[in-house]
Design a protein around this motif. Structure first.
Motif, PDB file in Angstrom:
ATOM      1  N   LEU A  86       0.849  -1.189   0.000  1.00 42.06           N
ATOM      2  CA  LEU A  86       0.000   0.000   0.000  1.00 42.06           C
ATOM      3  C   LEU A  86       0.889   1.245   0.000  1.00 42.06           C
ATOM      4  CD1 LEU A  86      -2.808   1.324   0.287  1.00 42.06           C
ATOM      5  CD2 LEU A  86      -2.518   1.137   2.765  1.00 42.06           C
ATOM      6  N   PHE A  87       0.739   2.064  -1.025  1.00 33.12           N
ATOM      7  CA  PHE A  87       1.552   3.282  -1.159  1.00 33.12           C
ATOM      8  C   PHE A  87       0.721   4.501  -0.783  1.00 33.12           C
ATOM      9  CE2 PHE A  87       3.418   0.179  -4.001  1.00 33.12           C
ATOM     10  CZ  PHE A  87       4.782   0.366  -3.847  1.00 33.12           C
ATOM     11  N   GLU A  88       1.271   5.330   0.093  1.00 29.18           N
ATOM     12  CA  GLU A  88       0.629   6.596   0.451  1.00 29.18           C
ATOM     13  C   GLU A  88       1.644   7.724   0.201  1.00 29.18           C
ATOM     14  OE1 GLU A  88      -1.121   6.599   4.361  1.00 29.18           O
ATOM     15  OE2 GLU A  88      -1.406   4.428   4.298  1.00 29.18           O
ATOM     16  N   GLU A  89       1.267   8.730  -0.595  1.00 31.31           N
ATOM     17  CA  GLU A  89       2.166   9.830  -0.933  1.00 31.31           C
ATOM     18  C   GLU A  89       1.602  11.162  -0.448  1.00 31.31           C
ATOM     19  OE1 GLU A  89       2.891   9.647  -5.116  1.00 31.31           O
ATOM     20  OE2 GLU A  89       4.327   7.987  -4.933  1.00 31.31           O
ATOM     21  N   LYS A  90       2.519  12.031   0.032  1.00 29.88           N
ATOM     22  CA  LYS A  90       2.127  13.343   0.533  1.00 29.88           C
ATOM     23  C   LYS A  90       3.079  14.404  -0.041  1.00 29.88           C
ATOM     24  CE  LYS A  90       1.366  15.925   4.815  1.00 29.88           C
ATOM     25  NZ  LYS A  90       1.443  15.873   6.306  1.00 29.88           N
ATOM     26  N   ASN A  91       2.499  15.421  -0.696  1.00 28.22           N
ATOM     27  CA  ASN A  91       3.303  16.507  -1.254  1.00 28.22           C
ATOM     28  C   ASN A  91       3.703  17.478  -0.147  1.00 28.22           C
ATOM     29  OD1 ASN A  91       3.174  15.653  -3.993  1.00 28.22           O
ATOM     30  ND2 ASN A  91       1.059  16.416  -4.095  1.00 28.22           N
ATOM     31  N   LEU A  92       5.019  17.751  -0.024  1.00 27.35           N
ATOM     32  CA  LEU A  92       5.533  18.663   0.988  1.00 27.35           C
ATOM     33  C   LEU A  92       5.660  20.078   0.425  1.00 27.35           C
ATOM     34  CD1 LEU A  92       8.312  16.379   2.538  1.00 27.35           C
ATOM     35  CD2 LEU A  92       5.934  16.659   3.269  1.00 27.35           C
ATOM     36  N   PRO A  93       5.673  21.113   1.297  1.00 28.69           N
ATOM     37  CA  PRO A  93       5.770  22.503   0.822  1.00 28.69           C
ATOM     38  C   PRO A  93       7.019  22.787  -0.009  1.00 28.69           C
ATOM     39  CG  PRO A  93       5.085  22.449   3.110  1.00 28.69           C
ATOM     40  CD  PRO A  93       5.463  21.055   2.743  1.00 28.69           C
ATOM     41  N   ASN A  94       8.098  22.040   0.231  1.00 31.76           N
ATOM     42  CA  ASN A  94       9.338  22.295  -0.517  1.00 31.76           C
ATOM     43  C   ASN A  94       9.379  21.580  -1.857  1.00 31.76           C
ATOM     44  OD1 ASN A  94       9.674  19.647   0.220  1.00 31.76           O
ATOM     45  ND2 ASN A  94      11.492  19.986   1.500  1.00 31.76           N
ATOM     46  N   GLY A  95       8.265  20.970  -2.270  1.00 29.92           N
ATOM     47  CA  GLY A  95       8.205  20.303  -3.557  1.00 29.92           C
ATOM     48  C   GLY A  95       8.570  18.834  -3.518  1.00 29.92           C
ATOM     49  N   GLN A  96       9.096  18.350  -2.386  1.00 23.79           N
ATOM     50  CA  GLN A  96       9.410  16.929  -2.262  1.00 23.79           C
ATOM     51  C   GLN A  96       8.143  16.110  -2.009  1.00 23.79           C
ATOM     52  OE1 GLN A  96      12.337  16.824   0.895  1.00 23.79           O
ATOM     53  NE2 GLN A  96      14.038  16.883  -0.572  1.00 23.79           N
TER      54      GLN A  96
END
Length: 427
Positions: A86-96
């Motif tokens: 199960l993959f969970e992705e979160k966009n960070l403020p610095n673009g990572q």
């Protein structure tokens, strides 16, 4: 006959292994195997799963798929259903992008890493440093455990085919040992029902009221437990009936009227076959009964006259099998295996051996309390074990061989006596 396709007397899916081409033709065999005889798989799968054994047509011990997130593996072990990572992705403020990957086990995560799953996810090859870093994350990860909750399950019962399958098996046993009766006009209605689905199944299906069960006596005497299937056939002069009772793995019973126009003496035919894949033919015992020595008829029958009563009977049977028998049977199977393991390491009865037996029994009753959601008084359990034989083991029988019949008898009877006290609320 003989048919080119041999037929199991007790279905292979129930653990039966003996086959013969002398009972039914290829067309009948095909009809029963595709339309009728799989109807009991729900019951037999639950029993085989709990006791961790398989039938001839099973590649492994049956696994039970539940409606929720779990499966029951061998020994009624509750496991989360296998899933893809199960993959969970979160966009960070610095673009990572921060990624969290969940696996069912560390082994699954390592296989994902070693078999190219990481490369497919990234879209490129891993550097040696990246591979080592991911492997260290896997090794250091802590499991997030989920406590299992009660699982939903549903099924549809085909009672008509259950009784057709029961009649089919009972008639095969008759054909194997008393072939003339199967060809008699007495059995024509039940043969037409079993083979061609003719007649109302409720006219053949009954609840038996047995004054004496030869099958239960032999099962207890030989210690067959769930590892056998059997058929009892009763010739009853008082009811003018011939009634057959199929018992699957010592847990599920179906009684069928073979004839309601019988005139003759009382007798019982008991047929049983073990489930150890021996392929040996069933064993039969025929007993003549002097009904004048009994204070009541040898056999009584009760039809399923009311739909409500019928529903309650089969519902309660299924709930009892799945919610009580299944977990308790699994615990019994585990207990027996543990006792055998203790015996492998000891030849004589010593104090340490008795302590191990006692600990295994106490753990069983503690687990039993959790299943039944009742409190367990381990002090009372221990006291009863001493009363029912463990004190005698310590004081009189130490030094005896583990396989001494007297020692084995006390170990078994002490457990059975405490369990009996438990079930009758005497503890």
């Amino acid at each position: 006959l003989p048919a080119s396709q041999q037929e199991h007397i007790f279905n292979a899916a129930w653990g039966g292994s003996h086959k013969t081409g002398q009972l039914i033709c290829n067309a009948c065999n095909q009809s029963f195997s595709t339309n009728v005889d799989e109807v009991f798989s729900l019951y037999t799968t639950a029993i085989m799963n709990a006791w961790s054994f398989k039938g001839q047509r099973h590649k492994s011990v049956p696994i039970i798929e539940l409606d929720g997130d779990y499966v029951l593996e061998a020994g009624a072990k509750l496991r989360i259903k296998p899933e893809k990572p199960l993959f969970e992705e979160k966009n960070l403020p610095n673009g990572q992008i921060r990624t969290k990957i969940s696996f069912n086990s560390k082994g699954e995560a390592k296989r994902w890493l070693n078999n190219g799953g990481a490369e497919s996810w990234l879209g490129r090859s891993l550097t040696p440093e990246e591979r080592e870093y991911l492997l260290s994350l896997i090794k250091e990860s802590e499991p997030q455990r989920r406590e299992p909750e009660p699982q939903e399950a549903s099924t549809t019962l085909n009672l008509r085919n259950q009784y057709r399958s029961s009649a089919h098996t009972i008639l095969k046993c008759l054909g194997f040992f008393l072939p003339d009766l199967v060809c008699s006009p007495l059995t024509q209605p039940i043969r037409q029902f079993a083979r061609y689905d003719e007649g109302d199944w409720r006219l053949f299906a009954v609840e038996p009221e047995q004054f004496f069960s030869l099958g239960e006596e032999i099962t207890n005497l030989l210690g067959l437990g769930v590892y056998h299937n059997s058929v009892e056939i009763y010739w009853s002069s008082s009811s003018r009936m011939i009634v057959g009772i199929l018992t699957l793995l010592n847990r599920v019973k179906r009684a069928v009227i073979i004839s309601n126009n019988y005139a003759g003496s009382d007798k019982i035919l008991y047929v049983f076959e073990d489930t150890n894949l021996s392929k040996k033919p069933p064993t039969a015992i025929l007993a003549e009964i002097d009904s004048s020595k009994f204070c009541q008829p040898l056999l009584g029958v009760q039809y399923f006259a009311q739909p409500t009563k019928m529903y309650e009977y089969f519902y309660n049977e299924l709930v009892g099998l799945t919610s009580i028998y299944n977990p308790i049977d699994a615990m019994k199977a585990e207990l027996i295996k543990s006792l055998e393991e203790v015996n492998k390491h000891h030849t004589t009865l010593e104090g340490s051996t008795i302590d191990q037996y006692q600990t295994l029994y106490l753990n069983f009753f503690i687990k039993l309390g959790k299943v039944l959601q009742v409190s367990v008084d381990s002090v009372k359990i221990d006291s009863k074990l001493q009363e029912y034989g463990f004190s005698r083991l310590r004081l009189e029988l130490k030094g005896r061989n583990i396989t001494d019949p007297e020692v084995e008898s006390i170990i078994v009877q002490a457990f059975d006596s405490v369990l009996s006290d438990w079930t009758q609320n005497r503890l």
